[in-house]
Design a protein around this motif. Structure first.
Motif, PDB file in Angstrom:
ATOM      1  N   GLY A 186       0.806  -1.216   0.000  1.00 56.01           N
ATOM      2  CA  GLY A 186       0.000   0.000   0.000  1.00 56.01           C
ATOM      3  C   GLY A 186       0.841   1.268   0.000  1.00 56.01           C
ATOM      4  N   GLY A 187       2.138   1.143   0.258  1.00 54.71           N
ATOM      5  CA  GLY A 187       3.053   2.277   0.079  1.00 54.71           C
ATOM      6  C   GLY A 187       3.143   3.260   1.229  1.00 54.71           C
ATOM      7  N   GLN A 188       2.333   3.101   2.294  1.00 57.61           N
ATOM      8  CA  GLN A 188       2.337   4.148   3.326  1.00 57.61           C
ATOM      9  C   GLN A 188       3.225   3.773   4.518  1.00 57.61           C
ATOM     10  OE1 GLN A 188      -1.538   5.727   4.243  1.00 57.61           O
ATOM     11  NE2 GLN A 188      -2.055   5.979   2.082  1.00 57.61           N
ATOM     12  N   LEU A 189       3.965   4.776   5.007  1.00 58.58           N
ATOM     13  CA  LEU A 189       4.898   4.586   6.125  1.00 58.58           C
ATOM     14  C   LEU A 189       4.668   5.669   7.167  1.00 58.58           C
ATOM     15  CD1 LEU A 189       8.255   4.114   4.151  1.00 58.58           C
ATOM     16  CD2 LEU A 189       7.146   2.348   5.537  1.00 58.58           C
ATOM     17  N   ASN A 190       4.567   5.282   8.433  1.00 54.13           N
ATOM     18  CA  ASN A 190       4.542   6.320   9.465  1.00 54.13           C
ATOM     19  C   ASN A 190       5.982   6.716   9.797  1.00 54.13           C
ATOM     20  OD1 ASN A 190       5.573   4.508  11.429  1.00 54.13           O
ATOM     21  ND2 ASN A 190       3.507   3.741  11.834  1.00 54.13           N
ATOM     22  N   LEU A 191       6.127   7.733  10.627  1.00 51.33           N
ATOM     23  CA  LEU A 191       7.474   8.266  10.869  1.00 51.33           C
ATOM     24  C   LEU A 191       8.360   7.288  11.623  1.00 51.33           C
ATOM     25  CD1 LEU A 191       6.913  12.042  11.580  1.00 51.33           C
ATOM     26  CD2 LEU A 191       7.377  10.857   9.442  1.00 51.33           C
ATOM     27  N   GLU A 192       7.757   6.515  12.495  1.00 49.78           N
ATOM     28  CA  GLU A 192       8.545   5.518  13.217  1.00 49.78           C
ATOM     29  C   GLU A 192       9.134   4.502  12.231  1.00 49.78           C
ATOM     30  OE1 GLU A 192       6.255   3.010  15.797  1.00 49.78           O
ATOM     31  OE2 GLU A 192       7.919   2.798  17.226  1.00 49.78           O
ATOM     32  N   LEU A 225       9.626   4.966   9.002  1.00 48.45           N
ATOM     33  CA  LEU A 225      10.608   5.647   8.151  1.00 48.45           C
ATOM     34  C   LEU A 225      11.948   5.763   8.875  1.00 48.45           C
ATOM     35  CD1 LEU A 225      10.957   7.139   5.449  1.00 48.45           C
ATOM     36  CD2 LEU A 225      10.168   9.221   6.583  1.00 48.45           C
ATOM     37  N   ARG A 226      11.897   6.087  10.154  1.00 49.92           N
ATOM     38  CA  ARG A 226      13.147   6.250  10.914  1.00 49.92           C
ATOM     39  C   ARG A 226      13.852   4.908  11.115  1.00 49.92           C
ATOM     40  NH1 ARG A 226      10.346  10.947  14.080  1.00 49.92           N
ATOM     41  NH2 ARG A 226      11.545  12.698  13.229  1.00 49.92           N
ATOM     42  N   VAL A 227      13.090   3.868  11.296  1.00 49.66           N
ATOM     43  CA  VAL A 227      13.723   2.553  11.454  1.00 49.66           C
ATOM     44  C   VAL A 227      14.429   2.144  10.160  1.00 49.66           C
ATOM     45  CG1 VAL A 227      13.219   0.088  11.680  1.00 49.66           C
ATOM     46  CG2 VAL A 227      12.328   1.702  13.355  1.00 49.66           C
ATOM     47  N   ILE A 228      13.777   2.354   9.033  1.00 50.10           N
ATOM     48  CA  ILE A 228      14.428   2.029   7.752  1.00 50.10           C
ATOM     49  C   ILE A 228      15.691   2.875   7.580  1.00 50.10           C
ATOM     50  CG2 ILE A 228      14.203   2.164   5.239  1.00 50.10           C
ATOM     51  CD1 ILE A 228      11.228   1.504   5.587  1.00 50.10           C
ATOM     52  N   ALA A 229      15.573   4.156   7.909  1.00 53.18           N
ATOM     53  CA  ALA A 229      16.731   5.054   7.763  1.00 53.18           C
ATOM     54  C   ALA A 229      17.894   4.581   8.632  1.00 53.18           C
ATOM     55  CB  ALA A 229      16.324   6.475   8.143  1.00 53.18           C
ATOM     56  N   GLN A 230      17.576   4.184   9.848  1.00 53.23           N
ATOM     57  CA  GLN A 230      18.636   3.760  10.757  1.00 53.23           C
ATOM     58  C   GLN A 230      19.273   2.438  10.303  1.00 53.23           C
ATOM     59  OE1 GLN A 230      17.527   2.916  14.800  1.00 53.23           O
ATOM     60  NE2 GLN A 230      19.381   3.914  15.568  1.00 53.23           N
ATOM     61  N   TRP A 241      15.530  -7.803  10.844  1.00 56.82           N
ATOM     62  CA  TRP A 241      14.135  -8.270  10.928  1.00 56.82           C
ATOM     63  C   TRP A 241      13.503  -7.853  12.250  1.00 56.82           C
ATOM     64  CZ3 TRP A 241      15.492 -13.848   9.032  1.00 56.82           C
ATOM     65  CH2 TRP A 241      15.419 -13.894   7.629  1.00 56.82           C
ATOM     66  N   ARG A 242      14.273  -7.982  13.327  1.00 57.88           N
ATOM     67  CA  ARG A 242      13.707  -7.633  14.632  1.00 57.88           C
ATOM     68  C   ARG A 242      13.270  -6.168  14.641  1.00 57.88           C
ATOM     69  NH1 ARG A 242      14.572  -5.212  18.922  1.00 57.88           N
ATOM     70  NH2 ARG A 242      16.627  -4.393  18.386  1.00 57.88           N
ATOM     71  N   ARG A 243      14.118  -5.317  14.109  1.00 57.93           N
ATOM     72  CA  ARG A 243      13.781  -3.886  14.119  1.00 57.93           C
ATOM     73  C   ARG A 243      12.602  -3.571  13.194  1.00 57.93           C
ATOM     74  NH1 ARG A 243      19.476  -0.507  14.276  1.00 57.93           N
ATOM     75  NH2 ARG A 243      20.568  -1.921  15.696  1.00 57.93           N
ATOM     76  N   LEU A 244      12.609  -4.175  12.011  1.00 53.19           N
ATOM     77  CA  LEU A 244      11.512  -3.916  11.069  1.00 53.19           C
ATOM     78  C   LEU A 244      10.183  -4.406  11.631  1.00 53.19           C
ATOM     79  CD1 LEU A 244      13.147  -4.961   7.652  1.00 53.19           C
ATOM     80  CD2 LEU A 244      12.537  -2.628   8.344  1.00 53.19           C
ATOM     81  N   GLU A 245      10.204  -5.618  12.135  1.00 55.56           N
ATOM     82  CA  GLU A 245       8.948  -6.226  12.587  1.00 55.56           C
ATOM     83  C   GLU A 245       8.403  -5.541  13.839  1.00 55.56           C
ATOM     84  OE1 GLU A 245       9.969 -10.390  12.549  1.00 55.56           O
ATOM     85  OE2 GLU A 245      10.178 -10.360  10.357  1.00 55.56           O
ATOM     86  N   ALA A 246       9.295  -4.929  14.612  1.00 57.68           N
ATOM     87  CA  ALA A 246       8.839  -4.198  15.803  1.00 57.68           C
ATOM     88  C   ALA A 246       7.966  -3.002  15.424  1.00 57.68           C
ATOM     89  CB  ALA A 246      10.043  -3.742  16.615  1.00 57.68           C
ATOM     90  N   VAL A 247       8.114  -2.519  14.176  1.00 57.24           N
ATOM     91  CA  VAL A 247       7.290  -1.371  13.755  1.00 57.24           C
ATOM     92  C   VAL A 247       6.320  -1.766  12.640  1.00 57.24           C
ATOM     93  CG1 VAL A 247       8.955   0.368  14.494  1.00 57.24           C
ATOM     94  CG2 VAL A 247       9.103  -0.560  12.159  1.00 57.24           C
TER      95      VAL A 247
END
Ligand code: SF4
Length: 545
Positions: A107-113, A115-120, A152-158
């Protein structure tokens, strides 16, 4: 969903296409064998328990080049191998010890949390790499297998995942980047999209398909819906109201086919069931003998949509679907770039990186900019662009300026707005030519030489015939290949497809670009070549006005 009848055999099927529904359960090629030997989803446990500890050398080759994909992992191309050697080297000679990791953003939508996890993750584990793909994913590079469990742990947490981001399974489900906020949307299909992802992604019922399966669900025609295996597009039924029009059998690559309307109207609540029925047809009847014929489009082409509908209704749904009208389609692709009013009175702002290339640092800066301007989320588009949603009206101009400050342009030139590029030789093992850097160079050159123009000329740059950036659907589609250079030696270049476009359903400007045999350019000559094409187009248009 049991298969209850057997269709008549054509001569080709009599030879056996590996269709499960016709009793062909024995694998007919190495890929089918790998999937049968062990469900690819099971490789996750081996990554977590064995490979992340043992490192790259400990990975079983069948997992490395096969099952890893089901978790979004592809080996990266080893640096320094030119495109001329792509087809002659063994797979292991092309493999680097690093991975591309695809994060699916259904669906393409990301909240800021998120987005920040991907950035980190990008800055910490991926050398600050990040690309927005033309299927609303984010791809990271330079990933080590040792780091994958922590990622995976970080991605799945958000609430993010890489599950089935690649492989012969249901890939990311495209959705309108303005679903739920667009003033033109009648029904928000997000509940159906979310249900499909929750019920069927990572589900072993669909983890062994003949090949990849691409979906989109959107009220607006702001998707490349004609090139998916399945698309649902918003439509008003004169008697039953808003629902979705079903399309099946689209796909590009070397045998491009546009999806066809099945001619049925599907209410929102039934979209997941119909989606699962179509995927089940693909799983059971899809061709598995030859990889290049294993996409749903070949089955749809052989059967025709009438038979496809009949099988769907009788064997999978157990009921008839309602006939439906054709949707009203726009004449031009909708890319959402610029400042637009939402239905709640707030605004969204669409901005363009160049050919989808961003970075972890840029995404982190984006999150700060978005937050500072009163928004809490962004969305990705299938044109390698991004949107900031829910912006108060009085903050929009400041946001446009702030985005420009971090390299994202909300008022881009035509060239920047309408150029896409696939991954190419920098990381892709199938590539023959470089694409991302060439795309950036091309946009800069056209901006410098031609400035902005009041015409929309789309340019899709692809590193090989696989057409990941949709070669055939652009005004200027570029397919990477070796061509003869000025000194007679083979060099990187492109075959040119002219005049493609989507939105064909009502006889509008649609169809695939024409591949003309003589139309080739070396990569070095590409900027000058495209500039000449553009100048010819613009002078021809002026002459006919
Ligand atoms: Fe790789 Fe070819 Fe796809 Fe580009 S089009 S990403 S080079 S497979």
């Amino acid at each position: 969903m049991a298969v209850s009848s057997t269709p008549a055999r054509s001569p080709r099927r009599a030879r056996g296409e590996g269709q499960w529904a016709l009793g062909h359960r024995e694998p007919l090629n190495a890929n089918e064998r790998t999937k049968k030997d062990d469900d690819p989803l099971n490789v996750r446990a081996r990554i977590e328990n064995i490979y992340a500890h043992g490192g790259f050398a400990s990975i079983d080759p069948a997992d490395l080049r096969g099952r890893f994909r089901w978790w979004g992992l592809y080996t990266q191309r080893k640096a320094g191998i030119d495109g001329g050697r792509t087809a002659v080297l063994e797979p292991h000679e092309l493999d680097d010890e690093y991975f591309m990791l695809r994060v699916r953003v259904d669906g393409g939508q990301l909240n800021l949390e998120q987005l920040r996890v991907i950035a980190q993750i990008s800055t910490e584990f991926a050398r600050d790499s990040a690309d927005i793909t033309d299927r609303q994913n984010i791809q990271l590079h330079w990933i080590r297998v040792e780091d994958v469990p922590e990622i995976w742990r970080r991605l799945e947490a958000v609430g993010l995942q890489t599950t089935e981001a690649c492989g012969d399974c249901p890939r990311v489900v495209l959705g309108s980047p303005v679903a739920g906020v667009s003033a033109d949307e009648v029904v928000d299909p997000t509940p159906a999209l979310d249900e499909i992802v929750a019920r069927f992604v990572g589900n072993k019922e669909f983890s062994n398909l003949p090949r990849k399966f691409k979906s989109s669900i959107s009220w607006l025609a702001d998707m490349p819906y004609e090139v998916n295996d399945i698309s649902f597009l918003g439509v008003e039924h004169p008697d039953y109201g808003p629902g979705f029009d079903l399309w099946v059998g689209g796909g590009l690559s070397t045998n491009p086919m546009l999806a066809q309307r099945v001619g049925v109207w599907v209410p929102l609540a039934e979209v997941p069931e119909v989606w699962a029925g179509v995927v089940s047809i693909f799983r059971d009847y899809g061709y598995r003998r030859l990889r290049h014929r294993a996409r749903l489009k070949f089955l749809v082409a052989d059967w025709g949509v009438e038979k496809f509908r009949e099988i769907l209704e009788k064997e999978y749904l157990g009921r008839s679907l309602l006939d439906g009208p054709a949707p009203v389609l726009p004449e031009q692709p909708i890319d959402h770039i610029g400042v637009h009013r939402q239905r709640d009175g707030r605004y969204y702002v669409g901005a363009a990186p160049v050919v989808g290339r961003v970075s972890g640092s840029q995404l982190a800066a984006l999150a700060d900019v978005v937050e500072a301007h009163g928004s809490g989320r962004v969305s990705l588009t299938p044109y390698q662009k991004l949107l900031v949603l829910d912006v108060p009206q009085e903050r929009t101009e400041a946001l446009v300026t702030a985005l420009r400050g971090i390299g994202l342009e909300a008022r881009p030139s035509t060239w920047r707005r309408s150029t896409m590029a696939c991954t190419g030789i920098e990381f892709c093992k199938l590539a023959i030519v470089e694409t991302k850097a060439r795309g950036q160079e091309l946009v800069a050159r056209l901006e410098e030489r031609l400035g902005d123009i009041d015409a929309d000329i789309t340019i899709n740059i692809n590193g090989c015939p696989n057409a990941c950036a949709r070669t055939q659907t652009a005004d200027i589609g570029l397919k990477g290949q070796l061509v003869v250079g000025p000194d007679g030696r083979q060099v990187e270049g492109f075959q040119v497809h002219l005049g493609g476009g989507l939105g064909m359903a009502q006889g509008q400007t649609a169809g695939f670009g024409r591949k003309l045999r003589g139309l080739k350019t070396t990569a070095e000559e590409l900027p000058a070549y495209v500039e000449r094409l553009a100048r010819n187009y613009l002078s021809g248009r002026t002459g006919s006005d």
